[in-house]
Design an enzyme around this catalytic site. Structure first.
Site, PDB file in Angstrom:
ATOM      1  N   CYS A  56       0.796  -1.236   0.000  1.00 40.35           N
ATOM      2  CA  CYS A  56       0.000   0.000   0.000  1.00 40.35           C
ATOM      3  C   CYS A  56       0.832   1.291   0.000  1.00 40.35           C
ATOM      4  CB  CYS A  56      -0.974   0.025   1.160  1.00 40.35           C
ATOM      5  SG  CYS A  56      -1.483  -1.570   1.765  1.00 40.35           S
ATOM      6  N   ASP A 100      -2.626  -7.825  -5.617  1.00 41.50           N
ATOM      7  CA  ASP A 100      -2.996  -6.605  -4.905  1.00 41.50           C
ATOM      8  C   ASP A 100      -3.317  -5.479  -5.886  1.00 41.50           C
ATOM      9  OD1 ASP A 100      -3.426  -5.055  -2.715  1.00 41.50           O
ATOM     10  OD2 ASP A 100      -1.321  -4.713  -2.233  1.00 41.50           O
ATOM     11  N   GLN A 141       0.683 -11.193  -3.458  1.00 41.83           N
ATOM     12  CA  GLN A 141      -0.736 -10.838  -3.489  1.00 41.83           C
ATOM     13  C   GLN A 141      -1.156 -10.424  -4.904  1.00 41.83           C
ATOM     14  OE1 GLN A 141      -0.351  -7.572  -0.678  1.00 41.83           O
ATOM     15  NE2 GLN A 141      -1.336  -8.797   0.915  1.00 41.83           N
ATOM     16  N   HIS A 167      -8.371  -0.681  -0.921  1.00 38.95           N
ATOM     17  CA  HIS A 167      -7.450  -1.819  -0.947  1.00 38.95           C
ATOM     18  C   HIS A 167      -8.281  -3.012  -1.403  1.00 38.95           C
ATOM     19  CE1 HIS A 167      -4.627   0.191   2.009  1.00 38.95           C
ATOM     20  NE2 HIS A 167      -5.759   0.808   2.304  1.00 38.95           N
ATOM     21  N   LYS A 193     -15.176  -3.093   5.535  1.00 38.75           N
ATOM     22  CA  LYS A 193     -14.717  -3.821   4.356  1.00 38.75           C
ATOM     23  C   LYS A 193     -15.714  -4.883   3.946  1.00 38.75           C
ATOM     24  CE  LYS A 193     -12.024  -7.131   7.020  1.00 38.75           C
ATOM     25  NZ  LYS A 193     -10.759  -7.677   7.384  1.00 38.75           N
ATOM     26  N   ARG A 216       6.083 -11.434   5.663  1.00 41.26           N
ATOM     27  CA  ARG A 216       5.622 -11.184   7.029  1.00 41.26           C
ATOM     28  C   ARG A 216       6.205 -12.252   7.928  1.00 41.26           C
ATOM     29  NH1 ARG A 216      -0.731  -9.603   5.917  1.00 41.26           N
ATOM     30  NH2 ARG A 216      -0.222  -8.005   4.372  1.00 41.26           N
ATOM     31  N   HIS A 265      -4.692  -1.084  -5.619  1.00 46.33           N
ATOM     32  CA  HIS A 265      -5.288   0.027  -4.889  1.00 46.33           C
ATOM     33  C   HIS A 265      -5.974   0.934  -5.895  1.00 46.33           C
ATOM     34  CE1 HIS A 265      -2.225  -1.491  -2.102  1.00 46.33           C
ATOM     35  NE2 HIS A 265      -3.182  -1.289  -1.230  1.00 46.33           N
TER      36      HIS A 265
HETATM   37 ZN    ZN Z   1      -3.433  -2.119   0.595  1.00 54.07          ZN
END
Ligand code: ZN
Ligand code: ZN
Length: 665
Positions: free
Chosen positions: A356, A405, A403, A538, A492, A385, A407
């Site tokens: 992010c 991912d 991910q 996100h 979310k 992580r 945004h």
């Molecule tokens: Zn994010």
């Protein structure tokens, strides 16, 4: 008199001393029999615990499945502990909670010749039989309020040193209670059902034993934990046991090895070694996702693995998340750097645990106008992580993961439509990947949160409106609102897949965020010429590639749809005379875009068939002398005994559609 309000709004006046059981009996004998507990002002309580004032009352029956299961499992934990202490004198009790599918209890095992004798799986049938005896006795569960002194004295007298230690530390401001069934008792907050006879003696099973430390601390005594699974009736238990058996057969670690997809080893805890076949699967999935994102107007980016500690401080991760981050010293700091400070944490870097902040840094390059929004920034972002080794599980829970991912930076007026578009995209992806059933949940504001009530009202309503706009806010889609489950900065949507054996997996998510754009000072110029904060969404559809591939393996039991299969066909020879022909067939298929291998080994064909079916090869093409002469192949599909004959052209025509990714068909 107390006023008791029932769910239908009707009110009954009752005298002090009256219990929910009395009210149930007054309503009717059917309800009196079916009632398992009472919901008093929202809290589940014992049926025989008298009312303490005016209250809202709802009777809990087996129809309130979640509550009923919790009660049953907690009761079973007590019954098991009684059974164990009866059968194994000298055993001490500690704790025994309900779990997602049953219960466990931690015991300090009895000693034989001064040595601990931990429980084994051989002990379980006898304990089960004793539990059934206790259930048949139909002993009432009774609640009593005790003083701390009473508790400590009783536990000490009974030689229960763990319980005595715990009793001494219980908070002062709380009512201390015990629950008793027959002669046996435990410190417990409850609630429990009326008696052991409410349990179905055929609806539980003790499943395994393990070690556990007292208070979860490895410096303490090792306890012996017995697990059980508990249900409302035998049918539910059987279904669950079947599911467990199926889950074991489908275990992605086992199938991953059989199909030669990946491995893990202790030199790289929680990071996956993808083998060539596993990585074909990965690449197919990644290419598919990339095409879908391209078509949906996302722009793909790539951001650094390592960023300065100061950056993580600014984004707020350093404070909240540091223990989960891999921190790396910047050993040769560039002292020539303008303003470089080499004190404190200035020369530390960290591997990104999420993408992010880096995406916000890209957003901040150059001036953005309201006309530039929405900006959809995607990254197949590799993150790290630091999870404890004990929490890792195959490729489902790892320390290095990628991910899918993205945004999305939006204006307020674009939020609902962007979330709706995301829901549509996600729906189509899940269908393509073989999941026709998933649930959508809206996680609402938690108790501890940032931001004004107006912000929360608006953000929650926007997510609701977006799902409503897709028509999926229905029971069919398991639509549900989860109070208190949102992130501290925003609500979310969660998307939970149901797999082939009925398990659910939360994979997709989208959440609104106004905090990070604020922290990192991201803005755009509005129509009014002023600076405004974008809202940051996100979102992920798969979650991570590692876990999603694990889910795909278990969902399909390794029998992937043809387009995802690492090896789509194997050409296997019966006799070595057919080798040239087999190579020729494979070359033609390869030219047609089919992922094909040959098996020319000097082995019996039945052996080859068995081996390739274990490796879940979807199409086996068998060739011998006759096939070579006739220019045909014998086709066997995985899981079918049938064999058909066709020319190579016919095989290509037959497989072409299935072998094409669904978005390209
Ligand atoms: Zn994010
Ligand atoms: Zn209890």
């Amino acid at each position: 008199m107390f006023r008791i309000t029932l769910p239908d709004g009707s009110v009954r006046e009752v005298a002090p001393g009256t219990t929910p059981a009395d009210v149930a009996a007054a309503i009717g004998p059917g309800l009196a029999k079916a009632a398992l507990a009472a919901r008093i002002d929202g809290q589940v309580r014992d049926l025989n615990r008298p009312f303490e004032g005016d209250t809202q009352l709802a009777l809990v029956t087996a129809k309130d499945e979640a509550d009923a299961l919790e009660l049953v499992r907690h009761d079973l934990a007590h019954v098991m502990a009684e059974a164990v202490q009866h059968l194994f004198p000298g055993t001490q009790i500690t704790f025994g909670p309900a779990t997602d599918d049953g219960f466990y209890y931690d015991f300090a095992p009895p000693k034989i010749d001064g040595k601990d004798r931990p429980f084994t799986e051989e002990d379980l049938p006898a304990i089960e039989a004793e539990m059934r005896r206790i259930i048949a006795k139909n002993e009432p569960f009774t609640r009593e309020v005790w003083t701390r002194e009473q508790l400590i004295e009783t536990w000490t007298q009974q030689g229960e040193t763990f319980k005595a230690e715990w009793a001494a530390e219980l908070p002062d401001n709380e009512e201390l209670t015990i629950y008793r069934q027959g002669q046996w008792l435990d410190m417990c907050r409850g609630p429990h059902m009326v008696s052991t006879g409410k349990l179905d003696p055929q609806a539980f099973k003790l499943t395994r034993v393990s070690g556990a430390y007292w208070r979860g601390d490895q410096k303490n005594a090792m306890l012996s934990r017995i697990y059980g699974t508990g249900w409302l009736n035998k049918k539910q238990l059987d279904q669950h046991l079947f599911m467990l058996e199926e889950a074991a057969k489908r275990d992605h670690r086992k199938i991953g090895q059989e199909m030669d997809l990946f491995h893990l080893q202790s030199e790289a805890q929680g990071s996956v070694f993808w083998h060539p076949k596993g990585f074909i699967l990965w690449r197919q999935l990644e290419a598919y996702m990339r095409r879908r994102l391209d078509a949906a107007d996302y722009a793909e980016v790539k951001t650094p693995q390592l960023m300065d500690a100061k950056q993580w401080e600014q984004s707020g991760h350093w404070g909240k998340y540091r223990e989960n981050m891999f921190v790396v010293p910047d050993e040769v700091p560039n002292t020539a750097d303008e303003g470089a400070v080499l004190s404190g944490e200035g020369d530390l870097m960290a591997l990104k645990p999420m993408n992010c902040p880096a995406h916000v840094l890209i957003f901040k390059q150059g001036i953005k106008s309201y006309r530039d929004l929405p900006i959809r920034m995607a990254e197949f972002g590799c993150c790290h992580r630091n999870e404890p080794h004990g929490a890792l599980h195959g490729i489902m829970r790892v320390r290095q993961f990628t991910q899918d991912d993205a945004h999305i930076f939006v204006r307020e007026d674009q939020l609902v439509d962007e979330v709706r578009k995301f829901c549509e995209l996600l729906d189509s992806v899940y269908q393509h990947l073989g999941f026709d059933s998933y649930a959508i949940k809206l996680a609402l504001r938690p108790e501890k949160r940032f931001g004004s009530e107006e912000m929360w009202d608006w953000a929650e309503q926007s997510l609701r409106d977006a799902v409503a706009a897709t028509g999926r806010d229905t029971a069919e889609y398991g639509w549900e609102e989860l109070p208190g489950e949102g992130a501290f900065y925003a609500p979310k949507l969660e998307f939970h897949l149901t797999d082939a054996i009925g398990r659910t997996w939360q994979v997709g998510t989208i959440q609104t965020d106004t905090v990070l754009p604020e922290r990192l000072d991201a803005s755009y110029i509005g129509e009014d010429g002023n600076r405004h904060r974008p809202i940051m969404l996100h979102r992920a559809i798969l979650g991570t590639f590692e876990r999603f591939i694990g889910i795909l393996i278990e969902h399909h039991a390794g029998r992937f749809p043809l387009w995802l299969s690492p090896v789509q066909a194997v050409v296997a020879t019966i006799v070595s005379d057919a080798d040239d022909y087999a190579n020729d067939v494979a070359a033609q298929l390869r030219k047609a875009g089919i992922r094909v291998e040959t098996d020319l080994r000097n082995e019996k064909i039945n052996y080859k068939v068995r081996e390739h079916s274990l490796a879940k090869v979807p199409v086996l093409l068998v060739v011998g002398k006759r096939e070579a002469e006739e220019g045909k192949v014998a086709i066997r599909r995985l899981g079918s005994q049938a064999q058909t004959f066709a020319t190579v052209d016919e095989v290509v025509a037959m497989l072409r559609d299935e072998a094409t990714p669904p978005d390209l068909r």
